[in-house]
Design an enzyme around this catalytic site. Structure first.
Site: not given
Length: 807
Positions: A274, A265, A328
């Site tokens: 990720y 991101h 997150r």
């Protein structure tokens, strides 16, 4: 769109014969070349696991549990327009409305995931449903319903792109592999056509947008399986070739960096979330294609192997993966859909990374494979909080991989690696010593304060404001695992300096949009010790501060200076905020006196020299400090930090120490020593030793310390100037380690990434420079040492090491 079947009709079909379902229709299997048949078989093994005894633990209970889950899913399946399960409606929202469209499309992909779970229960031994015809027929019918109702060619997608391009097709194709011979040819063709629409070749035509890093690996998995299931060699070749952009190191945006950083991101450190998907996905694809006509042979793939120990190992500790690189994902605890389930945490996020390393090692060469297996066995055996082989959510194939390592008597568990690692590209640092480890999270113009999005992590505002995590080797391994994130005060995260200005949930924007306009963030290290600094600007605040950390053998020296703010609110630096669990029984000693153990309790401690938290560690305040301390029981729920979280109220007890800089402070400062694992006696002795540490500067222009007994000097030059024996012409970070044999290592870095020249003078007699980087333009030795550097802007903040000998 076909007319949805009623619940009664659905059950009738599920109990019917294969002929009634059209299962007698020839499938493409007979026309598939042997290589595609072999690849389907290999993928089946990769997603079901191999080499384990289904009658032995931990597998027997897990397989039985899978069967139980499958029965519940089967009993509640009820296809209607807009849903396959009543609790997972995926009907498209009304045009022009936003409300939860990503949830709706997420429910669609979750429906496919449930079908995949049913297919696994059918294919796995020991589930009680192995080979069950009714279960198989139900999955076939469910696939048909989802295709006809929502996921088919010609349908426009809505909501979250991920559900359509990754979540749903991955689960769909896995199910197609597991039930390949039961799928009618026309149905299978329709499923593949749907994948072709939502994941066209153009999804990987360029390396940008949502087709980068872990997402690119996921898309390649879809394309590869689309090719395998459909016997399409071109699709498999495309998937293999489309992996190539993820291998080379990047200098911005998503992917792996030469310094070991992993970003997703664009602005978010994501090694532990990720990055786990990235590593695991590559391991699966490498294993699938190995030995085939489409084996991944790109020579740049070695960067992935190199990164196991450079990028992932520094953030793995006793089985957990550090939260500072989980984005997150830290807000994903108990699910609202399964409030009696298992709370997600840093340990459960770490175990799939361990399994991914084992799988990747199979193709990494004998020496690497052996070394990685030894590391993994060590991490597994030291995980007392969540033993990996008892992990209730780890997939069966990953469980089998870890069990195989545990059972391999030729593999000797190795201890935790030690040393310091700086990750300038993602504003992170890790420090590992025998018995403890620490991690530091910062933010810069290149790295976000925090990430929120999809209703997750809306109060992570200050996690990039110098949060200093730490764990013990045999204690405090649940510090951030045991409901820390929903119960901690988000404005009192350990190590941070923050304004108490109220912030709205999601302040700064989603997907890492909020970044400070500062570039001095980083430091210098010789690989053992380090000087690290952050020019802090508060999120949506006027707060500014200079923060430094000096990572030593048994101590982290923490300095703050130039702390100023005009928000009209108080500013605090949180020294510690220990999660003491539900019981909260740790002793708290200040200057030798025991403080009350009850809750709630608060006290202003004037002139404090040292403090100690029993079972955790010690804190020393050079010259004395005024410290606020409190014990409090804090309540929270996962739903407060994640819209998909459980509403169940949790209570955890905390012991907090912080410095109150007052309202709108001007040029305030602090200094303290963190001593993880130290006893009260050792903490007292360090406080009493006035000569152990010299704070040579703690001001807005420079911050520096020296520890003579360690031969350590560290200075963060926010601007050029002189501190002790060091003079720098421009902003930089410097760390010097003097050794007893008359040699020294000088580490210099440009955290700003802007220096086109730098002159550093060390007023020590130096005989010669014995090693130097290419960036060193000249060196003058003698009664002092003057180092002149050329362009440092291209070093990406990496420390430049110079070895010298003294007279």
């Amino acid at each position: 769109m076909t007319t949805p079947r009623s619940r009664r009709g659905f059950l009738a079909v599920c109990s019917g014969t294969a002929a009634a379902l059209g299962l007698g229709t020839p499938s493409p299997a007979s026309a598939v070349p042997d290589e595609f048949t072999a690849l389907r078989s290999k993928w089946r093994t990769l997603i079901l696991g191999e080499g384990f005894d289904p009658a032995a633990e931990p597998f027997a209970s897990r397989l039985a549990g899978l069967g139980g889950t499958a029965r519940r899913y089967l009993a509640s399946m009820s296809p209607t327009a807009g849903a396959l399960w009543p609790d997972l409606p995926y009907a498209e929202p009304d045009p022009g409305t936003d409300p939860g469209s990503y949830v709706c499309s997420g429910n669609m992909s979750t429906s496919y995931t449930r079908l995949s779970t049913l297919a696994q229960a059918y294919g796995q031994p020991g589930t009680g449903l192995t080979g069950d015809a009714n279960l198989r027929d139900a999955v076939v019918t469910g696939l048909g319903h989802l295709h006809d109702d929502v996921y088919h060619a010609g349908r426009a997608r809505y909501g979250n792109w991920w559900s359509w391009q990754i979540g749903a097709p991955q689960a769909l194709l896995d199910t197609c592999v597991l039930l390949h011979d039961a799928l009618p040819a026309d149905r299978l063709a329709g499923y593949l056509a749907a994948v072709d629409q939502f994941v066209p070749d153009s999804a990987v035509s360029d390396y940008s947008g949502t087709s980068t890093g872990a997402n690119r690996v996921d898309l390649c998995r879809v394309l590869a399986l689309r090719g395998v299931v459909g016997a399409d060699a071109a699709k498999v070749a495309l998937a293999r070739d489309a992996l190539s952009p993820v291998f080379p190191y990047v200098s911005s945006g998503d992917g792996l960096y030469a310094d070991g950083s992993f970003v997703q991101h664009t602005w978010v450190p994501y090694t532990g979330s990720y990055g786990s998907v990235f590593l695991g996905g590559l391991g699966m694809l490498f294993a699938l294609l190995a030995g085939s006509n489409w084996e991944v042979t790109d020579e740049n793939r070695t960067a992935v192997f190199d990164s196991v120990e450079r990028a992932w190992a520094p953030f793995l500790y006793n089985g957990l993966v550090m939260d500072g690189v989980a984005g997150r994902a830290v807000s994903r605890g108990l699910s609202a859909d399964d409030p009696a389930g298992v709370q997600q945490d840093d340990h459960l996020r770490g175990h799939p990374v361990l399994a991914a390393i084992v799988l990747l090692g199979q193709g990494a060469g004998a020496a690497r494979n052996a070394r990685w297996r030894a590391l993994v066995k060590g991490w597994m055996r030291r995980d007392r909080y969540r033993p990996p082989l008892a992990d209730p959510v780890l997939s069966l194939p990953n469980l089998a991989r870890l069990q195989e390592v545990e059972d391999d008597t030729t593999v000797r568990a190795v201890p935790e690696p030690t040393g310091h690692r700086l990750f300038p590209a993602m504003a992170r640092a890790t420090h590992r010593r025998p018995g403890w480890a620490a991690s530091l999270s910062m933010a810069s113009e290149r790295i976000a304060y925090y990430e929120c999005g999809n209703g997750e992590n809306p109060r992570g505002w200050h996690t990039g404001s110098g949060m200093l995590y730490w764990w013990g080797g045999t204690f405090a391994d649940d510090q951030y695992s045991d409901a820390f994130w929903p119960t901690v005060d988000p404005c009192r995260l350990p190590g941070t300096t923050v304004s108490r200005k109220a912030l709205a949930d999601g302040a700064g924007g989603d997907w890492g949009a909020a970044r400070p306009d500062v570039n001095w963030v980083g430091g210098a290290t010789d690989g053992r010790r380090a000087a690290v600094g952050q020019y802090l600007k508060g999120l949506r605040s006027t707060l500014v501060a200079r923060k430094s950390w000096f990572f030593l053998d048994d101590t982290v020296v923490c300095l703050g200076a130039g702390i100023s703010c005009t928000d009209g609110t108080t500013v605090e630096t949180t020294i510690e905020n220990r999660n003491l669990g539900a019981a909260g029984g740790a002793t708290f000693t200040v200057d030798g006196g025991a403080e009350p153990a009850g809750y709630p309790w608060s006290q202003t401690l004037e002139g404090t020299g040292w403090a100690h938290i029993g079972g955790h560690g010690g804190y020393v305040f050079p010259g004395g400090a005024t410290v606020r301390a409190l014990r409090e029981a804090r309540e929270g729920s996962w739903s407060s930090i994640n819209t998909a979280g459980s509403t169940a109220v949790l209570t955890r007890k905390y012991l907090t120490m912080y410095v109150d800089h007052g309202t709108d402070p001007v040029d305030a400062s602090y200094s303290y020593l963190l001593m993880p694992g130290a006893s009260a006696a050792r903490t007292r002795a360090r406080s009493a030793d006035r000569h152990w540490l010299t704070v040579s500067a703690n001001a807005d222009g420079q911050q520096g310390v020296s520890v003579r007994s360690l031969g350590f000097t560290g200075v963060n030059f926010w601007s050029g100037g002189t501190v002790g024996s060091l003079t720098a012409s421009d902003p930089c970070s410097v760390m010097i380690s003097e050794r007893g044999d008359g040699t020294a290592v000088i580490a210099v870095s440009d955290p700003t990434l802007t220096r086109t020249g730098l002159t550093l003078t060390w007023r020590r007699p130096v005989t010669s420079v014995v090693s130097a980087p290419a960036t060193l333009a000249s060196a003058e030795t003698g009664e002092s040492l003057t180092l002149t550097f050329g362009d440092l802007a291209g070093t990406a903040g990496v420390s430049q090491l110079i070895g010298v000998t003294s007279r």
